[in-house]
Motif scaffolding. Structure first.
Motif, PDB file in Angstrom:
ATOM      1  N   LEU A   1      -4.331  -3.465   8.967  1.00  0.00           N
ATOM      2  CA  LEU A   1      -2.973  -3.944   8.694  1.00  0.00           C
ATOM      3  C   LEU A   1      -2.762  -5.345   9.261  1.00  0.00           C
ATOM      4  O   LEU A   1      -2.143  -6.200   8.625  1.00  0.00           O
TER       5      LEU A   1
ATOM      6  N   LEU B   1       3.631  -0.926   3.938  1.00  0.00           N
ATOM      7  CA  LEU B   1       2.896   0.334   3.867  1.00  0.00           C
ATOM      8  C   LEU B   1       3.906   1.463   3.695  1.00  0.00           C
ATOM      9  O   LEU B   1       4.776   1.650   4.539  1.00  0.00           O
TER      10      LEU B   1
ATOM     11  N   LEU C   1       0.862  -1.181   0.000  1.00  0.00           N
ATOM     12  CA  LEU C   1       0.000   0.000   0.000  1.00  0.00           C
ATOM     13  C   LEU C   1       0.896   1.228   0.000  1.00  0.00           C
ATOM     14  O   LEU C   1       1.786   1.355   0.840  1.00  0.00           O
TER      15      LEU C   1
ATOM     16  N   ALA D   1      -3.371   5.647  -0.140  1.00  0.00           N
ATOM     17  CA  ALA D   1      -2.910   4.255  -0.161  1.00  0.00           C
ATOM     18  C   ALA D   1      -4.082   3.291  -0.262  1.00  0.00           C
ATOM     19  O   ALA D   1      -4.063   2.325  -1.044  1.00  0.00           O
TER      20      ALA D   1
ATOM     21  N   LEU E   1      -2.981   8.107   3.864  1.00  0.00           N
ATOM     22  CA  LEU E   1      -3.695   6.871   4.169  1.00  0.00           C
ATOM     23  C   LEU E   1      -4.830   6.659   3.180  1.00  0.00           C
ATOM     24  O   LEU E   1      -5.007   5.557   2.636  1.00  0.00           O
TER      25      LEU E   1
ATOM     26  N   LEU F   1       6.467  -0.631   7.830  1.00  0.00           N
ATOM     27  CA  LEU F   1       6.036   0.731   7.502  1.00  0.00           C
ATOM     28  C   LEU F   1       7.263   1.541   7.098  1.00  0.00           C
ATOM     29  O   LEU F   1       8.238   1.608   7.844  1.00  0.00           O
TER      30      LEU F   1
ATOM     31  N   VAL G   1       2.828  -7.201   4.911  1.00  0.00           N
ATOM     32  CA  VAL G   1       2.320  -5.933   4.390  1.00  0.00           C
ATOM     33  C   VAL G   1       3.440  -4.900   4.381  1.00  0.00           C
ATOM     34  O   VAL G   1       4.161  -4.741   5.373  1.00  0.00           O
TER      35      VAL G   1
ATOM     36  N   VAL H   1       4.040  -6.416   9.450  1.00  0.00           N
ATOM     37  CA  VAL H   1       3.895  -5.121   8.776  1.00  0.00           C
ATOM     38  C   VAL H   1       5.233  -4.398   8.784  1.00  0.00           C
ATOM     39  O   VAL H   1       5.904  -4.319   9.815  1.00  0.00           O
TER      40      VAL H   1
END
Length: 987
Positions: free
Chosen positions: A130, A141, A56, A75, A72, A171, A139, A169
């Motif tokens: 998430l 992001l 994303l 995404a 956000l 980030l 994931v 996740v």
């Protein structure tokens, strides 16, 4: 092709790899504009997609603070488009979370969202999304250009950095380091986040001469190579910035055939504009339109604002894309680099810029009302177009929308802009749908929601002075909110006076919601400081007025306050029912989730205090379901409700579930609020003897002086941790530290006093053995003070009134304190320890087999068995000892098991399964469990320092253990001790 960046690429790859194994991480990528941050992150994106990750990607835009959660939304919108690899999973996750769905252009408002809790709900929903995506695959992001992030996005970034722990996740955020001037709002955020253990900073530096040469060689493939002199000039002029170098190179290609760069201004803007000037007139117009549009433009907007027909705008866009000024992105186009947009926008003539903004404003105004983000963009473009009435109305609507989305900081910005324009527009009340004072009151409430209560207090103080005295309801409402915010900043006396004024302004009027809420706020301010003894009659009167006004939320709040007051002052057993009534009223009102959460917490807490462990568990589970369903997992009441459920599991001996919940609490904390959440895990971890307890305490320690409650919560457990390790001095200091604060007057001080008395009893015993009479007298004096404090807390409330009731646990801790005080004198009183044991069962007939406060019953039995053994009643001592052993083994309470093993060896009372291992009847029989661990490491050849590191103890403690082992084994050296360990088969 990525030139250089080996270390930076490895850091990003490592973070993604860790995320795939369930260790979430954050990487903040910084560097000057044009240095290659996006290119570097793009390589990670491609690698993540190749590895099957969900990706994303969202971008911030230079729209000030007017578009909350823009990256956000970007995404989610892009990932949810048909054909995107993650579309189905993202769409399903969004459909399950209306609070996120409303962020999208085609998402409507969430009718269930409560404004004061919307940000907490949204944050919880993002974390849930998430986590849900991460269950299927890792994931990635990416949030780009965070230097343009709105405040709500910065808050979201901070939240994710702090709570992402075990999710799959990764980030990644990018920002321009050269934009972060001293007052830039992102600067303190980055400084704080980079202190977190799961956040890594990666700085992308300019190219060196060799990297610039390699980069230019890559760009020149298929054409004549640049000379070394030309490369040197490009590197010098670009200062190693890849984007600058590429622009210089591109300008050279369109220059004379000499191979030398054409004469260009040194300013980057001129370089960029020289690229645009090679476009057709239509292409240039489209680029100018895109520069005014902001972050993204689509074909339709480009056509309508540029004035070109569909065919012409399509051709112009193809030309612009082929020259790489704009690049396709999702359903539209973005600038290849933000600097391009800035340069083009700055080059527009003032009149041209105004006309283009007006065109955008006209198109936005024609969109359906309520379309997400339109009001904020319309306000932005209208203001730039000098259309003040349109900017004013749109600012009010944008503020309302930001408030619904849980973006209070952006709401304040919009409302303040509207207030600044108030005198410049005709009939502002009609356009705003409210008057100036009420709009300012709304701005003040949003300031408080944004975490700025002082700013709210400043605004509301002024409003209280300028509001029309004839509008008493408005004046009362202003003062009621002002009193609440004054309480938040500990201005308690002014808060109480202001709340009283709020009620007095409506004296003589019929019952109303405004007066009811004023009374609720005033009653709550009297809860712990009631100089005129107005309670409980005042709260009872408030309940009557709230009921008459139909203000169910205020009535619920008053009932909770009344129940808390009556519990300890009147020994009222009806508190549980009162909290249940408050809960039901708040649920019926439907507009007071704070009151509903508060009522649920006290309903479960009151059951626990009365020993109704089954009822408390049921009530806590229902409360947890409520806060989770409302998206309040990370709200204040969400945290305390989850902590209460954890404590109930701890109390009832369901430690597997308690440990599972503790595992969800962060260990590496850097803020007091995180420390409070983390400290609850210490109850089980200290009792288990888990190495994580020491690690958790090390992270919490620097925060204790910043927060009294954290100091209270962690201090007592740090003392117990120290006592189990034999560090008596540290334990006593921890207890004294907490009891010297305001918490030394609360009922929580009883447990702390008992813990301190445990430490003083051991210090006194040690002093007697050493013949140190002065140290023994000091221990006795300290013990007398501790017992006096515990007795006082049980007898007297904090406001000086007699305490009529205290929970069952409080009475049990007082009984233990009384027994420990005699132990200070060397007396092991059987009846006092039996009383403590009985009280911790909470009257449960299953107390002998695991009822009541299971762990504390076992700890009391440990001392009871010791007292019985000293009196010579070996059979009774062994019965209590076996009962304690059974519970300690079932719980896995290693420190208690070690203490029981030591008692069994000293008193020569029975054995239990699991306590004796191979060789226990031989030389190793006298060793405690911890001493066995130390001996095993000695046999492995470790020194004291290495043993300390392995077992999370100090080297001094390790040395003490080794000395005790040598004495018990009757050997003189570590080598001899190791030989005994090997001979006895110690593993």
């Amino acid at each position: 092709m990525l030139i250089g960046r080996t270390a930076e690429r490895a850091e990003l790859a490592a973070a993604l790899a860790r995320a795939t194994t369930g260790r979430a991480g954050v990487v903040l990528v910084s560097g000057d504009a044009g240095v290659g941050k996006t290119h570097l992150v793009s390589e990670l994106i491609h690698a993540a997609r190749d590895e099957g990750c969900a990706v994303l990607v969202g971008q911030c835009a230079e729209l000030g603070e007017s578009m909350p959660y823009l990256p956000l939304a970007d995404a989610l919108w892009t990932a949810a488009q048909p054909g995107a690899p993650e579309a189905d999973a993202v769409r399903a996750a969004l459909d399950a979370r209306p609070v996120l769905r409303q962020l999208l252009p085609d998402g409507g408002p969430d009718p269930g969202a409560a404004a004061e809790l919307a940000q907490q709900q949204l944050f919880g929903a993002v974390l849930g999304l998430l986590g849900e995506l991460g269950h299927e695959r890792p994931v990635l992001l990416v949030l780009e250009d965070l230097h343009w992030a709105d405040q709500s996005t910065r808050h979201l970034l901070t939240f994710l950095c702090r709570v992402l722990q075990r999710e799959r996740v990764c980030l990644v955020g990018t920002y321009r380091s050269d934009d972060l001037h001293r007052r830039h709002p992102l600067r303190p955020v980055v400084a704080e986040l980079l202190r977190l253990p799961n956040v890594t900073g990666v700085m992308v530096a300019p190219f060196g001469p060799g990297e610039t040469a390699a980069y230019l060689a890559e760009l020149s493939r298929g054409s004549a190579p640049m000379t070394a002199a030309a490369v040197e000039r490009v590197h010098r002029r670009s200062e190693g910035n890849p984007f600058y170098a590429a622009e210089l190179y591109s300008a050279r290609l369109d220059g004379p055939a000499t191979g030398e760069p054409t004469e260009l201004p040194s300013a980057l803007a001129d370089l960029l504009l020289s690229r645009m000037e090679r476009l057709s007139d239509a292409g240039q117009r489209v680029v100018r339109v895109a520069a005014v549009a902001g972050r993204r433009i689509d074909d339709e907007l480009a056509r309508r604002v540029s004035g070109l027909d569909e065919a012409a705008v399509g051709e112009a866009l193809r030309e612009v894309v082929s020259h790489q000024l704009l690049v396709p992105s999702g359903t539209g186009y973005t600038f290849r680099h933000a600097l391009l947009r800035e340069a083009v926008y700055a080059d527009l003539l003032p009149g041209e810029r105004t006309r283009l903004h007006a065109d955008f404003a006209r198109l936005l105004a024609a969109r359906p009302e309520g379309t997400r983000g339109v009001a904020a963009e319309l306000a932005h473009h209208s203001l730039a177009a000098h259309d003040l009435p349109a900017a004013f109305a749109a600012s009010v609507r944008a503020g309302d929308e930001a408030g619904r989305l849980g973006a209070p900081a952006e709401a304040v910005e919009h409302y303040e802009r509207a207030l600044e324009l108030w005198d410049a527009v005709p009939d502002p009340e009609a356009a705003a749908g409210t008057d100036r004072v009420r709009l300012s009151l709304t701005a003040g409430k949003e300031s408080a929601r944004a975490g700025e209560p002082r700013r709210a207090v400043h605004r509301l103080r002024r409003l209280a002075e300028v509001a029309d005295p004839a509008d008493r309801r408005l004046g009362s409402q202003i003062r009621e909110h002002l009193a609440t915010y004054l309480g938040d900043i500990d201005e308690d006396d002014e808060a109480r006076r202001t709340a009283r004024e709020a009620v007095a302004m409506l004296a003589g009027e019929p019952p109303s919601a405004e007066r009811a809420w004023g009374m609720a706020t005033y009653a709550r301010s009297l809860l712990y400081r009631d100089p005129d003894h107005e309670m409980p009659e005042y709260a009872e009167k408030g309940v009557t007025e709230a009921r008459a006004a139909g203000a169910l939320g205020a009535e619920a709040a008053l009932l909770v306050t009344l129940g808390i007051w009556r519990e300890s002052r009147e020994a009222d057993a009806g508190g549980v029912e009162l909290f249940a009534r408050a809960r039901d009223l708040a649920d019926t009102a439907g507009d007071s989730p704070i009151a509903a959460g508060r009522a649920r917490f006290h309903h479960a807490r009151a059951k626990l205090d009365r020993g109704d462990l089954v009822g408390a568990a049921v009530a806590a589970d229902e409360g947890v379901r409520f806060v989770l369903a409302e998206g309040l997992r990370w709200s204040a009441y969400g945290i305390v409700m989850l902590s209460l459920r954890y404590l109930i599991h701890y109390t009832t001996g369901e430690w597997a579930e308690a440990a599972r919940l503790a595992d969800e609490l962060p260990v590496r904390v850097v803020r007091p609020v995180e420390g409070e959440s983390s400290a609850y895990a210490l109850f089980v971890e200290v009792a288990l003897g888990s190495p994580r307890a020491g690690e958790r305490l090390r992270w919490i320690e620097p925060l204790r002086e910043q927060d009294l409650f954290l100091n209270y919560l962690a201090g007592g457990l740090a003392a117990e941790h120290a006592l189990w390790r034999g560090d008596l001095v540290s334990a006593a200091k921890d207890v004294d530290n907490v009891l010297g604060t305001a918490y030394g007057e609360t009922d929580g001080a009883i447990r702390l006093a008992a813990t301190g008395l445990w430490a003083q009893a051991e210090l006194a015993a040690r002093a007697r053995v050493a013949g140190d009479a002065a140290a023994e007298r000091a221990a006795v004096a300290a013990a007398d003070q501790l017992l006096d404090l515990a007795r006082t807390v049980v007898a007297v409330h904090t406001d000086g009134r007699p305490r009529a009731w205290i929970g069952l646990e409080g009475h049990a801790w007082l009984a233990r304190a009384e027994a420990e005080r005699l132990r200070v004198d060397g007396v092991h009183d059987v009846e006092l320890w039996r009383r403590a044991t009985d009280l911790f069962t909470y009257g449960d007939p299953a107390g002998d087999s695991g009822g009541g406060f299971v762990y504390e019953v076992a700890r009391s039995r440990w001392r009871l068995a010791e007292a019985l053994a000293e009196t010579g009643d070996r059979d009774a001592a062994e019965a209590e000892w076996r009962a304690a052993v059974e519970v300690a083994e079932r719980l896995g309470a290693r420190p208690l098991l070690d203490a029981l093993r030591d008692l069994g060896a000293r008193a020569r009372i029975g054995a239990a399964p699991g306590l004796r291992r191979n060789g226990d009847s031989g030389p190793l029989g006298a060793l405690t469990g911890r001493e066995r661990e130390v001996l095993r490491l000695v046999a492995d050849g470790l020194g004291n320092k290495d043993i300390a590191a392995e077992l999370f103890i100090s080297p001094k403690t390790a040395s003490v253990h080794v000395s005790n082992i040598l004495a018990k084994l009757g050997v003189a050296t570590r080598t001899q001790a190791a030989a005994v360990a090997h001979r006895e088969g110690l593993r």
